[in-house]
Scaffold this motif. Structure first.
Motif, PDB file in Angstrom:
ATOM      1  N   VAL A  35      -2.533   2.256   2.401  1.00  0.00           N
ATOM      2  CA  VAL A  35      -3.986   2.648   2.047  1.00  0.00           C
ATOM      3  C   VAL A  35      -4.834   1.634   1.405  1.00  0.00           C
ATOM      4  CG1 VAL A  35      -3.714   3.965  -0.123  1.00  0.00           C
ATOM      5  CG2 VAL A  35      -5.166   4.609   1.550  1.00  0.00           C
ATOM      6  N   LEU A  36      -4.253   0.761   0.398  1.00  0.00           N
ATOM      7  CA  LEU A  36      -5.237  -0.149  -0.434  1.00  0.00           C
ATOM      8  C   LEU A  36      -6.047  -0.981   0.649  1.00  0.00           C
ATOM      9  CD1 LEU A  36      -3.031  -0.801  -3.472  1.00  0.00           C
ATOM     10  CD2 LEU A  36      -4.835   0.596  -2.979  1.00  0.00           C
ATOM     11  N   PRO A  37      -5.298  -1.536   1.617  1.00  0.00           N
ATOM     12  CA  PRO A  37      -6.381  -2.356   2.768  1.00  0.00           C
ATOM     13  C   PRO A  37      -7.366  -1.693   3.234  1.00  0.00           C
ATOM     14  CG  PRO A  37      -3.931  -3.030   2.938  1.00  0.00           C
ATOM     15  CD  PRO A  37      -4.000  -1.738   2.005  1.00  0.00           C
ATOM     16  N   LYS A  38      -7.155  -0.305   3.598  1.00  0.00           N
ATOM     17  CA  LYS A  38      -8.410   0.471   3.844  1.00  0.00           C
ATOM     18  C   LYS A  38      -9.256   0.741   2.891  1.00  0.00           C
ATOM     19  CE  LYS A  38      -5.458   3.115   7.164  1.00  0.00           C
ATOM     20  NZ  LYS A  38      -6.132   3.095   8.515  1.00  0.00           N
ATOM     21  N   ILE A  39      -8.848   1.055   1.550  1.00  0.00           N
ATOM     22  CA  ILE A  39     -10.017   1.200   0.422  1.00  0.00           C
ATOM     23  C   ILE A  39     -10.728  -0.037   0.225  1.00  0.00           C
ATOM     24  CG2 ILE A  39     -10.182   1.634  -1.831  1.00  0.00           C
ATOM     25  CD1 ILE A  39      -9.241   4.045  -0.115  1.00  0.00           C
ATOM     26  N   CYS A  40      -9.989  -1.418   0.487  1.00  0.00           N
ATOM     27  CA  CYS A  40     -10.720  -2.596   0.556  1.00  0.00           C
ATOM     28  C   CYS A  40     -11.718  -2.704   1.405  1.00  0.00           C
ATOM     29  CB  CYS A  40      -9.911  -3.662   0.177  1.00  0.00           C
ATOM     30  SG  CYS A  40      -8.912  -3.715  -1.233  1.00  0.00           S
ATOM     31  N   ALA A  41     -11.470  -2.321   2.588  1.00  0.00           N
ATOM     32  CA  ALA A  41     -12.480  -2.548   3.830  1.00  0.00           C
ATOM     33  C   ALA A  41     -13.637  -1.592   3.475  1.00  0.00           C
ATOM     34  CB  ALA A  41     -11.773  -1.981   4.944  1.00  0.00           C
ATOM     35  N   MET A  42     -13.594  -0.408   2.903  1.00  0.00           N
ATOM     36  CA  MET A  42     -14.676   0.568   2.616  1.00  0.00           C
ATOM     37  C   MET A  42     -15.417  -0.227   1.463  1.00  0.00           C
ATOM     38  SD  MET A  42     -12.508   4.249   2.496  1.00  0.00           S
ATOM     39  CE  MET A  42     -14.017   5.200   2.017  1.00  0.00           C
ATOM     40  N   ILE A  43     -14.683  -0.752   0.501  1.00  0.00           N
ATOM     41  CA  ILE A  43     -15.576  -1.537  -0.511  1.00  0.00           C
ATOM     42  C   ILE A  43     -16.306  -2.675   0.256  1.00  0.00           C
ATOM     43  CG2 ILE A  43     -15.430  -2.992  -2.489  1.00  0.00           C
ATOM     44  CD1 ILE A  43     -12.887  -1.504  -3.219  1.00  0.00           C
ATOM     45  N   GLU A  44     -15.721  -3.435   0.975  1.00  0.00           N
ATOM     46  CA  GLU A  44     -16.442  -4.626   1.666  1.00  0.00           C
ATOM     47  C   GLU A  44     -17.718  -4.157   2.815  1.00  0.00           C
ATOM     48  OE1 GLU A  44     -12.824  -6.732   2.987  1.00  0.00           O
ATOM     49  OE2 GLU A  44     -12.454  -7.479   0.917  1.00  0.00           O
ATOM     50  N   ASP A  45     -17.243  -2.913   3.222  1.00  0.00           N
ATOM     51  CA  ASP A  45     -18.430  -2.498   4.310  1.00  0.00           C
ATOM     52  C   ASP A  45     -19.471  -1.687   3.663  1.00  0.00           C
ATOM     53  OD1 ASP A  45     -17.004  -0.235   4.481  1.00  0.00           O
ATOM     54  OD2 ASP A  45     -16.448  -0.626   6.469  1.00  0.00           O
ATOM     55  N   VAL A 136      -6.939  12.652  -1.332  1.00  0.00           N
ATOM     56  CA  VAL A 136      -8.420  12.197  -1.409  1.00  0.00           C
ATOM     57  C   VAL A 136      -8.673  11.511  -0.001  1.00  0.00           C
ATOM     58  CG1 VAL A 136     -10.021  10.481  -2.560  1.00  0.00           C
ATOM     59  CG2 VAL A 136      -8.413  11.815  -3.899  1.00  0.00           C
ATOM     60  N   ALA A 137      -8.090  10.705   0.663  1.00  0.00           N
ATOM     61  CA  ALA A 137      -8.543  10.253   1.793  1.00  0.00           C
ATOM     62  C   ALA A 137      -7.308   9.694   2.773  1.00  0.00           C
ATOM     63  CB  ALA A 137      -9.469   9.064   1.468  1.00  0.00           C
ATOM     64  N   PHE A 138      -7.433   9.433   3.755  1.00  0.00           N
ATOM     65  CA  PHE A 138      -6.431   9.162   4.990  1.00  0.00           C
ATOM     66  C   PHE A 138      -5.043  10.112   4.896  1.00  0.00           C
ATOM     67  CE2 PHE A 138      -8.886   5.485   3.319  1.00  0.00           C
ATOM     68  CZ  PHE A 138      -9.488   5.350   4.300  1.00  0.00           C
ATOM     69  N   PRO A 139      -5.516  11.302   5.124  1.00  0.00           N
ATOM     70  CA  PRO A 139      -4.205  12.166   5.248  1.00  0.00           C
ATOM     71  C   PRO A 139      -3.303  11.814   6.342  1.00  0.00           C
ATOM     72  CG  PRO A 139      -6.256  13.330   6.222  1.00  0.00           C
ATOM     73  CD  PRO A 139      -6.579  11.939   5.538  1.00  0.00           C
ATOM     74  N   GLU A 140      -3.895  11.039   7.282  1.00  0.00           N
ATOM     75  CA  GLU A 140      -2.658  10.526   8.660  1.00  0.00           C
ATOM     76  C   GLU A 140      -1.725   9.685   8.219  1.00  0.00           C
ATOM     77  OE1 GLU A 140      -6.322   7.690   8.409  1.00  0.00           O
ATOM     78  OE2 GLU A 140      -6.022   9.934   8.084  1.00  0.00           O
ATOM     79  N   ALA A 145      -1.085   8.256   1.772  1.00  0.00           N
ATOM     80  CA  ALA A 145      -2.416   8.420   1.757  1.00  0.00           C
ATOM     81  C   ALA A 145      -3.066   8.121   0.225  1.00  0.00           C
ATOM     82  CB  ALA A 145      -2.706   9.712   2.308  1.00  0.00           C
ATOM     83  N   LEU A 146      -4.410   8.173   0.108  1.00  0.00           N
ATOM     84  CA  LEU A 146      -4.818   7.827  -1.338  1.00  0.00           C
ATOM     85  C   LEU A 146      -4.728   9.432  -1.791  1.00  0.00           C
ATOM     86  CD1 LEU A 146      -6.228   5.954  -3.296  1.00  0.00           C
ATOM     87  CD2 LEU A 146      -8.408   6.794  -2.455  1.00  0.00           C
ATOM     88  N   TYR A 147      -4.222   9.495  -3.132  1.00  0.00           N
ATOM     89  CA  TYR A 147      -4.116  10.583  -3.940  1.00  0.00           C
ATOM     90  C   TYR A 147      -4.827  10.322  -5.213  1.00  0.00           C
ATOM     91  CZ  TYR A 147      -1.065  13.149  -0.746  1.00  0.00           C
ATOM     92  OH  TYR A 147      -0.160  13.683   0.268  1.00  0.00           O
ATOM     93  N   GLU A 148      -5.213  11.603  -5.793  1.00  0.00           N
ATOM     94  CA  GLU A 148      -5.739  11.376  -7.208  1.00  0.00           C
ATOM     95  C   GLU A 148      -4.908  12.467  -8.042  1.00  0.00           C
ATOM     96  OE1 GLU A 148     -10.004  12.141  -8.669  1.00  0.00           O
ATOM     97  OE2 GLU A 148      -9.107  13.894  -8.770  1.00  0.00           O
ATOM     98  N   LEU A 149      -4.235  11.720  -8.989  1.00  0.00           N
ATOM     99  CA  LEU A 149      -3.298  12.549  -9.969  1.00  0.00           C
ATOM    100  C   LEU A 149      -4.206  13.013 -11.502  1.00  0.00           C
ATOM    101  CD1 LEU A 149       0.062  10.913  -9.913  1.00  0.00           C
ATOM    102  CD2 LEU A 149      -0.856  12.764  -8.482  1.00  0.00           C
TER     103      LEU A 149
END
Length: 167
Positions: A35-45, A136-140, A145-149
């Protein structure tokens, strides 16, 4: 022991020194190599602001979330370690995982007043210190996936801060 509550302020991050023992409380994000590369892509775009993910003063715990609990994964995996600069620039103040990180990563932490802490692989203890968990994101991605604790007194040791590393 230093108590840290999220979101972590610039001043609190600046006060952390290599070797400090900390107890982390509040909301933390959980993510690892899927998931971290997906979060980085969201930051970059510039789409991260539309996601409801707020990285300002946050903690990223390098873990998956499963019925068995949470425990750290190796932070020096390429997909994880390469996310440090982008995530730190976006506001992450503390990266939490296990294992040595490279000298270039330690320098990137300094550039954005972020730190790296290690946490022992003690899933049972961490389960007792977790109040809630939320997808939080990317349930697939399932458990990756990204979780919040919402945690109380997560124990960790600052392993890299201000251009110094225990490794």
């Amino acid at each position: 022991m230093k108590a840290l509550t999220t979101p972590i302020s610039e001043e609190a991050a600046l006060s952390l020194q290599m070797g400090d023992m900390v107890l982390i409380s509040g909301k933390i994000y959980c993510g690892r190599d899927a998931v971290l590369p997906k979060i980085c892509a969201m930051i970059e775009d510039n789409t991260i602001s539309h996601s409801g993910i707020d990285l300002s003063g946050s903690v990223i715990f390098h873990t998956a979330v499963s019925a068995a609990g949470v425990g750290p994964t190796s932070s020096n995996k390429l997909e994880i370690e390469s996310s440090f600069p982008t995530l730190s620039k976006a506001g992450v103040k503390l990266h939490l995982g296990k294992g040595a990180i490279g000298a270039d990563t330690v320098k990137s932490l300094e550039a954005f007043n972020s730190v790296y802490a290690v946490i022992p692989p003690v899933t049972a203890l961490l389960g007792k210190n977790t109040r809630t968990q939320r997808l939080v994101a990317f349930p697939e991605l399932g458990m990756e996936a990204l979780y919040e604790l919402d945690v109380v007194d997560f124990p960790a040791i600052i392993a890299a801060a201000h251009n110094k590393s225990i490794y």
